[in-house]
Enzyme design. Structure first.
Site, mmCIF file in Angstrom:
data_model
loop_
_atom_site.group_PDB
_atom_site.id
_atom_site.type_symbol
_atom_site.label_atom_id
_atom_site.label_comp_id
_atom_site.label_asym_id
_atom_site.label_seq_id
_atom_site.Cartn_x
_atom_site.Cartn_y
_atom_site.Cartn_z
ATOM 1 N N ASP A 169 -40.503 37.651 14.986
ATOM 2 C CA ASP A 169 -41.452 36.613 15.402
ATOM 3 C C ASP A 169 -40.774 35.421 16.068
ATOM 4 O OD1 ASP A 169 -43.977 37.663 14.614
ATOM 5 O OD2 ASP A 169 -43.459 37.272 12.518
ATOM 6 N N ASP A 170 -39.464 35.364 16.025
ATOM 7 C CA ASP A 170 -38.750 34.202 16.554
ATOM 8 C C ASP A 170 -38.835 34.171 18.083
ATOM 9 O OD1 ASP A 170 -36.553 32.039 15.765
ATOM 10 O OD2 ASP A 170 -35.892 33.038 17.600
#
Length: 221
Positions: A169-170
């Site tokens: 998700d980064d």
């Protein structure tokens, strides 16, 4: 080729400089994009943050949804305000006005106070997380208000040095992967996970390298 540690050996920080270099050499043999990128920017440096602690969690709060530079500025102000004494009682004794003046949003102040209370009353013992497998660490951290999977993965990587953590998700990982793999568009979480699947069990080293590549590769690459 590196051999992963035994499944029950959780305490030792594994993302050492030696591990990063050997893991990336192994990945470069498997993946031509990593090989080319490694030739351009070299190895990243080890990013060990000391023993697992309350301080790590405050760093994570400061870094949520901010650039690395902005997060470092806010954390530096907090560190100065605490005189480097990272004890939950110190933060709990600070007013909301003081914390806002350091750059923390109202929401993050709430997260920091909840964290501080959990550490003070013993419901969260940061050092003890080193004894748990990754999934249990994630479960415990995400019980805290304001700490989702991304926050838990940052703790796993930089406080515990777990070797196969991949924070899909980064946004930095997604943007770095976009450049590394010459993709037409920035990948979403699902695509990011799919691309990294062949990099097991060294996705932690791969994550640190993708951040390193994104920060250091010439834009024309």
């Amino acid at each position: 080729m590196l051999s992963p540690g035994p499944g029950d050996a959780f305490v030792e920080f594994q993302l050492t400089q030696r591990h990063l270099e050997q893991a990336l050499d192994d990945l470069a043999d498997r993946d031509r994009h990593i090989a080319a990128a490694l030739a351009r920017v070299g190895y990243p440096e080890e990013r060990r943050g000391g023993e697992p602690s309350y301080e790590h969690f405050l760093r994570i709060i400061a870094g949520q949804q901010l650039s690395v530079k902005a997060a470092a500025t806010i954390f530096g102000r907090l560190e100065a305000a605490l005189d480097g004494d990272f004890q939950p009682e110190r933060l709990l004794g600070m007013s909301d006005e003081t914390l806002r003046s350091l750059g923390l949003s109202r929401q993050k102040i709430g997260y920091a106070r909840g964290l501080s209370q959990a550490v003070r009353d013993g419901s969260l013992v940061p050092a003890s997380l080193a004894e748990l497998p990754d999934d249990e660490v994630i479960e415990q951290i995400t019980r805290l208000k304001g700490f989702g999977r991304w926050s838990a993965e940052m703790f796993l990587l930089f406080a515990l040095g777990r070797p196969d953590v991949w924070p899909a998700d980064d946004l930095g990982i997604q943007a770095g992967l976009h450049r590394l793999k010459n993709m037409r568009a920035r990948p979403d979480r699902k695509k990011t996970e799919t691309v990294a699947r062949p990099w097991r069990p060294y996705r932690g080293a791969a994550a640190i390298f993708v951040w390193h590549y994104y920060s250091n590769a010439p834009l024309q690459d």
